[in-house]
Design a protein around this motif. Sequence first.
Motif: not given
Length: 118
Positions: A11-22, A71-76
């Motif tokens: 299932l291919r989606l787009r989201t905000f994931i990560g903690f770097n500014q970009e 999301f900041l982390l993949l875990e979350k």
Amino acid sequence: MANAIINVTNLRLRTFIGFNQEEREKKQDVVINLEIHYPADDACKNDEVEQALNYKVITKEVISLVEQGHFLLLEKLVAEILAVCHTHPSVHYAKARVDKPHALRFADSVSLTLDWAK
């Protein structure tokens, strides 16, 4: 007992994931795989839609969660997806894997998998 296993693959989606500014400002691709187990005796015997787990409902809930989330982390992210799966009463086991393509320069993706059992 008939144990049904539903797999939702890639299932291919787009989201905000990560903690770097970009990563916090630009949506990224994620690829989600789900494995959902539920008892299917009644569905197998009676061929009635109401007695089967509606995977479309779960998938729509996952899509909404992922596309609207930050999301900041993949875990979350994976834990939240897994929570959607096990809120459905008939689900007794679920596993969710999320791949983050191009997260590492020389790798196709980085992934994280979590599972849950009743």
